[in-house]
Design an enzyme around this catalytic site. Structure first.
Site, mmCIF file in Angstrom:
data_model
loop_
_atom_site.group_PDB
_atom_site.id
_atom_site.type_symbol
_atom_site.label_atom_id
_atom_site.label_comp_id
_atom_site.label_asym_id
_atom_site.label_seq_id
_atom_site.Cartn_x
_atom_site.Cartn_y
_atom_site.Cartn_z
ATOM 1 N N GLY A 31 28.963 20.505 59.369
ATOM 2 C CA GLY A 31 30.303 20.918 59.766
ATOM 3 C C GLY A 31 30.652 20.636 61.213
ATOM 4 C CB CYS A 240 47.578 15.484 32.268
ATOM 5 S SG CYS A 240 47.811 13.697 32.240
ATOM 6 C CB CYS A 243 44.625 12.793 29.424
ATOM 7 S SG CYS A 243 44.322 13.962 30.773
ATOM 8 C CB CYS A 265 45.358 13.165 35.655
ATOM 9 S SG CYS A 265 44.832 14.265 34.352
ATOM 10 C CB CYS A 271 44.093 10.442 33.586
ATOM 11 S SG CYS A 271 45.527 10.789 32.555
#
Lengths: 303, 203, 372
Positions: A31, A240, A243, A265, A271
């Site tokens: 980090g 979606c 899909c 998506c 997808c």
């Protein structure tokens, strides 16, 4: 004036060594933003030069590279970066998340869970999570040194006072291994939970700001929040329309001049894999959509 | 084996081989640093004693004129080591461990206190030394590791470290984010112990 | 039915083919040569070399041609090329006192050794569009005088000799290089000057101007501006001596500024310094003013003006960085936008829900009032 010949993956070996040393430090101090002597790349600053330098420094002849922008392999910048590596490193490329060993991304984490064999490289515009509160590097560096993150909590709390919610929808700050507060890059906060305890190594490159940072695999990554206002991942309340997925982050597409819209998506590979398995708009989402995306034919980009 | 001069001057296969060799060594050490305690095997390179093939490969892959190297007594006793480093990396040697980007240690029993090396500052903890320590083998006394890069815990066996090694690493962890990172080599094998780690005797 | 967009690669290739076409433009018009750009757009070439941080007229001319005259794009092209070149080290400091002078003016002394040499300059031209240039035609040879060995000592050195101006400490042995080590703050004067030399002319010009208007005023006099060629040498470790590499044209500006002094130090003028490749006087002068402004804290002056803020100035001077980040906003941001849109819709819904509730309550109150 002859055309210059470039090294494997464009960068010269000295530059790669410098970046590689920075990557090792970044992994050892999760980090923390390691300064590095970022180079001018043949693409503009702000267009992925940090991610490209990190990818170029880790990439080898046995790798398979996937490049996405906004979750999609087909957005122009993703196409351009993929082409750059095909040309300078002759590396195998793919659009299938599960086939890739190195994935360079801008603004998304793939929906398909990552594995230990993969490295996710993020393109980062502004690596400093405190930058919007304090523009001076000298100040923010001191805050990180002292773990003095009160200012960030104040800002988030002011949001709650004004709007009733934390008004940060993307680039939502996280704390890594209980020490450094880190900018996860402008991913939607929907993706934040994927950073936590992730089996893959995650590397972040900010070219213009000259910083590299990292999250080692299986590292605790916590999105900042408050007990009475816990962190919430957001997605449009829809499935979606290609899909049927009800668990993926969605792009809203305007379909006509009357402002009609539909949701699809944002992760195009996810997808496509689902549709290849027979999922469609009128299918209810299956019980374990993520698991099902691991199998099936994987389209490969011709090199 | 190609030299740096080769890789700088031509773009032939030899140079690409050098780029690939560096990349392979780096990728191995990157994975080890990201997954502390895992052991990887490098395609080592031959170098004068007391270099292990893995140490030589790492030094060649990571060091250059921007990264001063400190040598322990065993390394500096052999004059060929300094020549080898100069020829293959161009890295300057330093007698001051607090100025070293890398420290090469062939005799871990006799190594100086970790605090003698560059620890970085609170604001720039990355300005610290990475120690490359040659151990006799990855067997024998076992250590239990926890921390970033490790799902629950991982056990690694390391031969020939100082008896108080756990204390040294605990002190190093106390300084976090300052502190040093360790890369261990034995023959062609490597493992890494970054500063973020917590280490205990394996039960 | 909606189908996800595909074929980005072909779209990009077609866009680039179109770019090549408009770059060439009308095929009936003769194509520009690099020589034409190098000789007739020489000041553009100078700027591209300076901010591109690479002294190569031919490559800079090529960059301008490739960039269709967009100088920042040309600077970017040159930088991206420069970064691939091996770096052997730093040259021996150039001696501008030994410059082969083409122009030298001082605003502080009416006359001085070597005199005022106007050289090629826009100064004192009347800015009237010259329609005869549109036609083209022969240009008469300019008047020349035989050269001599006059040493043009710099005005600042003349003043320093009499102790009237500060002596700037010589450069450290190890001069920094911000292309090899990322800039951190506070930054030494070596790094600040390198940053300014590479910095955007327009940005520095505006900052310099702001100091003149009171935002960090430092009472400048143009001690001297000189332009000409200097020899450049490189100390070769293996040879053991400095090897001449050739000559480069530079513009140098030495500003003489507001004096300083205290109980221990006699009052003295201070200096601001500017140096640019080629003939770039505006750049060199702006750089000198900003350099001096950035020394405010060191000289014990009040600070707080934009030009005196090193972190602000140095972090925003690079036009390659700036243009990249401003222009990156044209890249897709669907994902962030969708995330923001979702949040906004939610906040709005809550806002209107509160409003509806408030309306209902106030109606109730009104009814009650009426009833009473």
């Amino acid at each position: 004036m002859t055309a210059p010949a470039y090294n494997f993956a464009y960068l010269d070996e000295q530059t790669k060594r410098m970046i590689r040393r920075a990557i090792l430090k970044a992994i050892a101090i999760p980090g923390y933003q390691v300064p590095f002597a970022s180079r001018e790349m043949p693409m503009p600053y702000g267009w992925g030069t940090g991610g490209v330098q990190v990818t170029a420094s880790i990439l080898g002849p046995d790798d398979t590279l996937k490049v996405i922008d906004q979750g999609s392999d087909d957005t122009t910048n993703a196409v351009s970066i993929r082409k750059f590596f095909t040309k300078t490193a002759n590396v195998r490329t793919t659009t299938a998340t599960i086939e890739a060993t190195v994935i360079q991304t801008r603004h998304r984490v793939p929906e398909t869970p990552l594995s230990e064999e993969q490295v996710l490289v993020y393109q980062v515009p502004i690596p400093e999570p405190l930058r919007f509160l304090e523009p001076r590097e000298t100040e923010t560096r001191r805050m990180h040194a002292l773990s003095e993150y009160g200012l960030m909590h104040v800002k988030l709390y002011e949001d709650i006072a004004r709007h009733g919610h934390i008004a940060t929808a993307y680039a939502y700050p996280v704390q890594v291994d209980d020490r450094y507060v880190m900018d996860p890059s402008p991913i939607p906060k929907f993706d934040n939970p994927k950073l936590d305890d992730c089996p893959a190594l995650q590397l972040f490159g900010a070219g213009r700001e000259k910083r590299i940072y990292a999250i080692p695999p299986y590292t605790r990554v916590v999105s900042l929040d408050f007990e009475d206002h816990p962190f919430e991942a957001y997605r449009h309340d829809a499935a979606c329309e290609l899909c049927g997925a009800s668990d993926s982050f969605l792009d809203e597409v305007i379909t006509d001049d009357d402002g009609n819209r539909m949701f699809v998506c944002s992760d195009t590979d996810y997808c496509e894999q689902r549709r290849a398995l027979g999922h469609g708009p009128y299918n209810a989402a299956p019980a374990d959509p993520q698991g099902s995306s691991h199998t099936g034919a994987s389209p490969t980009e011709p090199a | 084996m190609t030299t740096l001069a080769d890789s700088a001057s031509d773009k032939d296969v030899m140079a690409f081989d050098a780029a690939f060799a560096s990349q392979a060594a780096f990728r191995a050490v990157m994975n080890c640093m990201a997954r502390p305690g895992t052991i990887a095997t490098l395609k080592g390179i031959a170098a004068p004693a007391p270099f292990t093939p893995a140490t030589a490969a790492l030094v060649k892959s990571l060091a250059d004129y921007d990264s001063p190297i400190w040598l322990d007594a065993s390394f500096s006793a052999a004059p060929e080591t300094a020549d080898w480093i100069r020829f293959h990396t161009g890295a300057p040697l330093t007698a001051d461990p607090a100025k070293a980007a890398f420290a090469l240690i062939a005799d871990p029993q006799a190594m100086p206190a970790l605090t003698q090396f560059a620890q970085g500052s609170e604001e720039y903890p990355d300005r610290s030394t990475t120690l490359i320590i040659q151990v006799t083998s990855f067997s024998g006394p076992a250590f239990e590791l926890t921390g970033p890069g490790i799902k629950t815990s991982r056990v690694i066996a390391i031969q020939s470290l100082p008896a108080n090694f756990i204390d040294l690493m605990a002190d190093n962890r106390e300084l976090f984010p300052r502190g040093v990172d360790l890369i261990l080599t034995a023959g062609t094998a490597i493992a890494a112990l970054p500063r973020s780690l917590r280490i205990a005797e394996a039960r | 039915m909606y189908v996800a967009v595909k074929g980005g690669e072909r779209a990009i290739e077609n866009a680039h083919a179109l770019l090549a076409d408009v770059r060439r433009g009308d095929r009936a018009v003769p194509e520009l040569t690099l020589d034409q750009i190098g000789h007739q757009l020489a000041l553009g070439v100078d700027r591209v070399m300076c901010e591109g941080s690479l002294y190569d007229r031919e490559l800079a001319a090529l960059a301008i041609k490739q960039a269709r005259g967009d100088l920042i794009e040309a600077i970017f092209l040159l930088r991206a090329y420069r970064t691939t070149l091996p770096r052997f080290g730093a040259s021996v400091p150039i001696e501008t006192g030994d410059m082969d002078i083409r122009r030298r003016v001082s605003a502080t002394f009416k006359d001085l050794p070597g005199g005022q040499v106007l050289g090629p300059t826009f100064d004192y031209t009347h800015r009237l569009l010259d329609h005869t240039l549109a036609e083209g035609g022969d240009v008469p040879e300019p008047a020349t005088a035989p050269g001599d060995d006059t040493k043009f000592r710099s005005v600042a050195e003349l003043l320093a000799g009499s102790g009237l101006i500060e002596n700037n400490s010589p450069a450290a042995e190890d001069v920094g290089d911000l292309t090899r080590e990322p800039l951190s703050f506070p930054a030494g004067r070596d790094l600040r000057l390198q940053n300014l030399a590479r910095g955007d002319e327009g940005f520095l010009l505006a900052l310099a101007y702001s100091t003149q208007r009171g935002y960090g005023r430092n009472h400048p006099f143009a001690g001297e501006i000189r332009y000409g060629e200097v020899e450049i040498e490189f100390f070769a470790e293996d040879a053991g001596f400095a090897v001449p590499l050739g000559a480069i044209a530079v513009t140098e500006c030495q500003m003489v500024n507001q004096f300083t002094g205290n109980a221990d130090q006699p009052p003295r003028f201070t200096r601001g310094y500017g140096l640019s490749f080629g003939q770039s006087e505006r750049k060199a002068m702006a750089m000198a003013l900003v350099d001096r402004a950035l020394r405010a804290a060191e000289l014990g002056e009040e600070t707080g003006a934009p030009a005196q803020d090193a972190e602000f100035v140095l972090s925003h001077s690079d036009n390659v960085q700036a243009t990249g980040f401003v222009e990156h906003l044209k890249l897709p941001h669907y994902v962030d936008f969708q995330a923001e849109l979702g949040l906004l819709r939610k906040l709005q819904a809550e806002f209107f829900a509160r409003g509806t509730q408030a309306d209902a309550e106030s109606q109730m109150t009104a009814l009650q009032d009426a009833a009473e």
